[in-house]
Design a protein around this motif. Structure first.
Motif, PDB file in Angstrom:
ATOM      1  N   ASP A  53       0.853  -1.183   0.000  1.00 20.67           N
ATOM      2  CA  ASP A  53       0.000   0.000   0.000  1.00 20.67           C
ATOM      3  C   ASP A  53       0.897   1.244   0.000  1.00 20.67           C
ATOM      4  O   ASP A  53       1.842   1.349   0.807  1.00 20.67           O
ATOM      5  N   GLY A  54       0.621   2.183  -0.890  1.00 20.48           N
ATOM      6  CA  GLY A  54       1.495   3.337  -1.057  1.00 20.48           C
ATOM      7  C   GLY A  54       1.560   4.240   0.154  1.00 20.48           C
ATOM      8  O   GLY A  54       2.568   4.914   0.390  1.00 20.48           O
ATOM      9  N   LEU A  55       0.513   4.279   0.982  1.00 20.59           N
ATOM     10  CA  LEU A  55       0.485   5.185   2.141  1.00 20.59           C
ATOM     11  C   LEU A  55       1.109   4.554   3.375  1.00 20.59           C
ATOM     12  O   LEU A  55       1.931   5.167   4.051  1.00 20.59           O
ATOM     13  N   THR A  56       0.752   3.282   3.658  1.00 20.72           N
ATOM     14  CA  THR A  56       1.161   2.669   4.927  1.00 20.72           C
ATOM     15  C   THR A  56       2.301   1.679   4.789  1.00 20.72           C
ATOM     16  O   THR A  56       2.847   1.232   5.796  1.00 20.72           O
ATOM     17  N   ALA A  57       2.684   1.309   3.559  1.00 18.90           N
ATOM     18  CA  ALA A  57       3.794   0.387   3.293  1.00 18.90           C
ATOM     19  C   ALA A  57       3.521  -1.018   3.822  1.00 18.90           C
ATOM     20  O   ALA A  57       4.457  -1.785   4.055  1.00 18.90           O
ATOM     21  N   HIS A 105      -7.471  15.604   4.858  1.00 19.35           N
ATOM     22  CA  HIS A 105      -6.961  14.276   4.495  1.00 19.35           C
ATOM     23  C   HIS A 105      -5.497  14.078   4.885  1.00 19.35           C
ATOM     24  O   HIS A 105      -5.076  12.942   5.097  1.00 19.35           O
ATOM     25  N   ALA A 106      -4.721  15.154   4.984  1.00 21.72           N
ATOM     26  CA  ALA A 106      -3.311  15.005   5.391  1.00 21.72           C
ATOM     27  C   ALA A 106      -3.225  14.462   6.806  1.00 21.72           C
ATOM     28  O   ALA A 106      -2.433  13.561   7.112  1.00 21.72           O
ATOM     29  N   VAL A 107      -4.059  15.009   7.706  1.00 21.81           N
ATOM     30  CA  VAL A 107      -4.088  14.491   9.083  1.00 21.81           C
ATOM     31  C   VAL A 107      -4.620  13.067   9.091  1.00 21.81           C
ATOM     32  O   VAL A 107      -4.131  12.185   9.816  1.00 21.81           O
ATOM     33  N   GLY A 108      -5.645  12.819   8.257  1.00 22.50           N
ATOM     34  CA  GLY A 108      -6.163  11.463   8.176  1.00 22.50           C
ATOM     35  C   GLY A 108      -5.102  10.464   7.744  1.00 22.50           C
ATOM     36  O   GLY A 108      -5.017   9.350   8.279  1.00 22.50           O
ATOM     37  N   ARG A 168      -1.109   6.083   9.127  1.00 27.30           N
ATOM     38  CA  ARG A 168       0.281   5.610   9.280  1.00 27.30           C
ATOM     39  C   ARG A 168       0.606   5.270  10.735  1.00 27.30           C
ATOM     40  O   ARG A 168       1.265   4.264  11.025  1.00 27.30           O
ATOM     41  N   GLN A 169       0.141   6.116  11.679  1.00 22.83           N
ATOM     42  CA  GLN A 169       0.424   5.861  13.087  1.00 22.83           C
ATOM     43  C   GLN A 169      -0.308   4.622  13.588  1.00 22.83           C
ATOM     44  O   GLN A 169       0.198   3.873  14.429  1.00 22.83           O
ATOM     45  N   VAL A 170      -1.521   4.379  13.075  1.00 28.04           N
ATOM     46  CA  VAL A 170      -2.271   3.174  13.441  1.00 28.04           C
ATOM     47  C   VAL A 170      -1.497   1.927  13.013  1.00 28.04           C
ATOM     48  O   VAL A 170      -1.395   0.945  13.758  1.00 28.04           O
ATOM     49  N   LEU A 183      -6.311  -1.434  21.905  1.00 30.32           N
ATOM     50  CA  LEU A 183      -5.846  -0.476  22.926  1.00 30.32           C
ATOM     51  C   LEU A 183      -4.705   0.395  22.387  1.00 30.32           C
ATOM     52  O   LEU A 183      -4.641   1.599  22.667  1.00 30.32           O
ATOM     53  N   ALA A 184      -3.805  -0.226  21.604  1.00 32.37           N
ATOM     54  CA  ALA A 184      -2.688   0.546  21.039  1.00 32.37           C
ATOM     55  C   ALA A 184      -3.197   1.620  20.090  1.00 32.37           C
ATOM     56  O   ALA A 184      -2.685   2.757  20.068  1.00 32.37           O
ATOM     57  N   ILE A 185      -4.241   1.284  19.307  1.00 28.15           N
ATOM     58  CA  ILE A 185      -4.824   2.277  18.385  1.00 28.15           C
ATOM     59  C   ILE A 185      -5.503   3.381  19.173  1.00 28.15           C
ATOM     60  O   ILE A 185      -5.411   4.572  18.852  1.00 28.15           O
ATOM     61  N   GLU A 186      -6.176   2.989  20.252  1.00 24.50           N
ATOM     62  CA  GLU A 186      -6.877   3.977  21.075  1.00 24.50           C
ATOM     63  C   GLU A 186      -5.892   4.976  21.695  1.00 24.50           C
ATOM     64  O   GLU A 186      -6.226   6.145  21.901  1.00 24.50           O
TER      65      GLU A 186
END
Length: 588
Positions: free
Chosen positions: A421-425, A469-472, A477-479, A522-525
């Motif tokens: 995936d181009g965004l999340t690798a 969308h940039a923040v999204g 990526r952080q998720v 929990l990690a996502i939260e």
């Protein structure tokens, strides 16, 4: 013959001047209050007040048991320097090499390398010296310590001058002079610049570099260098056809030559005096000065020039036998000098060629070898033509193989990128589903278990609409980063589209899968993304399906995981819901 052509190594060996000044005074046992300061002060005295340097060095060696590891390495450097000063080159080289390899102090290792370069040139270990010079030149841009950097610049200048690379030698000396502070560093740098210009026949009596060096060394009170520079002026007078001025300056600096006690300057002054006296026709005085030189030293550049003066005097006076004897001695020493010049040049070119070969690509190197073989074959008999064809064929094959290797590598790289995936690798949907199906088939053969997890971020559209969308994208990526921390290398992870992700947990029981999925939730939260001072959080819902209930059929697992995810969403979101325990639901 220019003075620097005769005596270039005198500048390389300036650290070992005036061995007659070395005396060891009695030393009372005393305590060193501040070893760091005392070590710095001791090394600074090495060429300024050598007797005091010896006193302090002896005390430091007595107190060695009280020094730290770093202080002991710095003491070892001073001991190595003194060994070099005393002409104990095997000992000094061993100590310098030990510092370079094991001290763990980068600045001290650089300083030892620069000093070792000077010694290798002095002892005519030219291949090793030029290899070290090449490493120092590569290291130079990373050196921040001003003193160490100056030492490296000056030693590089001297070694390149010996190799006949005058432009580079002058360039290094100018850089050292530009970076030098006032005092001794300015003197040494200016003197090295004069040395390089002299060797390249670029120095004249009115050269500003010469006057600048004399002023710098006089102001810094470095008598040996000041005297040596004055001797440079004497030689320029002689070469300019002004022997009377040369003799007058020699008379003025004679007390300094004697006071310095530097044997090299004494020999140089005697040679220059003999040459100038011969030029004005004072043969008796010229003979006396030249004979004094050969009485002090039998080999080297100074006796060679003295023998030349003696030869010309005896020839002029018709003493054929004596003239022939001096001429033979002059020729022998001149041949030795020329041989040494040739050895330096060959060593430098060999090292440079070695460095070049290391940097060439295999394809370029093969082409050069093939061309060389072709020239050799064409110069030889025609019967060896087949060898040339074979060499050309091998070159073509190697080129083709390299081209195919690069093409294949590029294809593999693009293929890998096409799976991500181009965004999340992480795996894209198509590749994730393909890998999950392949893994399920393998697990089915060995009766293995797996759990399919579908994760969907809660209210993600609200994040895109509110923050952009940039923040999204940052949130996605952080998720992924947070989720990966709870996955194993054997697990599969992919983005199914938008804010939905899929995970295949391999060889996990129902209980283990629930625990892992909840940890990921929990990690996502806990994931946070900051945008202009606003902290953006997100939660996720997860639905699980299991092979012990649905079997290893991908379609069934997907339907059950999707249904469980729907129940998690309907039940209030931010939760993990497991699918049926006994099989996939059957559509009516």
């Amino acid at each position: 013959m220019p003075r620097w052509s005769r005596n270039l190594q005198r500048w390389t060996a300036w650290v070992a001047f005036a061995s007659s000044l070395c005396w060891r005074a009695g030393l009372a046992v005393q305590h060193i209050a501040d070893p760091d300061t005392y070590l710095e002060q001791t090394q600074s005295l090495a060429t300024v007040d050598h007797p005091r340097f010896l006193q302090q060095l002896a005390l430091l060696n007595q107190e060695a048991a009280r020094l730290t590891s770093d202080q002991l390495w710095r003491l070892r450097y001073s001991n190595a320097w003194e060994a070099m000063y005393e002409n104990d080159y095997p000992k000094s080289e061993a100590l310098f090499q030990d510092i370079i390899r094991h001290a763990g102090n980068r600045a001290l290792a650089d300083k030892a390398s620069a000093t070792l370069l000077s010694q290798l040139m002095l002892t005519r270990h030219y291949p090793e010296a030029f290899e070290l010079a090449d490493r120092l030149a590569a290291r130079l841009p990373k050196v921040a310590d001003a003193e160490v950097r100056r030492s490296m610049l000056l030693n590089l200048s001297q070694s390149l001058a010996l190799a006949g690379q005058i432009d580079l030698a002058v360039q290094y000396a100018r850089v050292a002079l530009t970076e030098a502070a006032s005092g001794k560093s300015s003197c040494y740098s200016a003197a090295s610049l004069v040395a390089g210009l002299s060797l390249g026949h670029r120095l004249k009596l009115d050269s500003p570099e010469l006057q600048q060096a004399i002023q710098a060394c006089t102001a810094a009170k470095v008598p040996v260098f000041s005297t040596d520079l004055q001797l440079t002026v004497v030689d320029l007078y002689r070469l300019a056809g002004q022997p009377h001025k040369a003799l007058a300056l020699l008379d003025r600096i004679a007390p300094s030559v004697e006071a310095d006690g530097y044997a090299a300057n004494k020999l140089e002054a005697l040679v220059l005096r003999a040459q100038a006296l011969a030029a004005i026709g004072d043969d008796d005085a010229a003979r006396k000065a030249a004979q004094a030189v050969v009485a002090m030293q039998k080999t080297g550049d100074w006796p060679r020039d003295a023998y030349e003066v003696l030869y010309r005097i005896e020839k002029k006076q018709g003493h054929t036998a004596a003239a022939l004897d001096y001429y033979e001695k002059y020729v022998a020493l001149d041949k030795a000098y020329l041989d040494d010049v040739n050895v330096r040049t060959v060593a430098y070119e060999t090292v440079q060629q070695h460095v070049l070969l290391q940097k060439l690509e295999t394809e370029s190197l093969s082409r050069q070898n093939a061309l060389l073989r072709m020239r050799q074959t064409l110069d030889a008999k025609t019967a060896e033509t087949n060898r040339l064809y074979l060499a050309l064929l091998l070159m073509a094959l190697v080129s083709a193989a390299l081209w195919m290797f690069r093409l294949k590598r590029s294809q593999l790289r693009f293929k890998k990128l096409s799976h991500l995936d181009g965004l999340t690798a992480i795996f894209n949907r198509q590749h994730f589903m393909s890998e999950v199906e392949r893994t399920l088939r393998l697990l089915e053969r060995r009766a293995g278990t797996a759990c399919l997890v579908f994760i969907d971020l809660d209210h993600f559209k609200h994040i895109n609409d509110t923050y952009g969308h940039a923040v999204g994208d940052d949130v996605l990526r952080q998720v992924v980063v947070a989720s990966k921390q709870h996955l194993r290398p054997v697990d599969l992870f992919g983005r199914l589209g938008g804010e939905e992700f899929g995970i295949l947990l391999v060889e996990c029981t129902r209980t283990q899968s629930m625990v892992i999925a909840d940890r990921i939730r929990l990690a996502i939260e806990e994931t946070r993304v900051e945008d202009d001072g606003v902290v953006v959080g997100v939660s996720a819902s997860a639905g699980l399906s299991f092979t012990d209930a649905c079997g290893h059929d991908l379609q069934c697992l997907c339907k059950e995981a999707d249904a469980a995810l729907y129940r998690a969403k309907r039940g209030g979101r931010n939760r993990v819901v497991a699918g049926a325990e006994y099989g996939c639901p059957v559509e009516a």
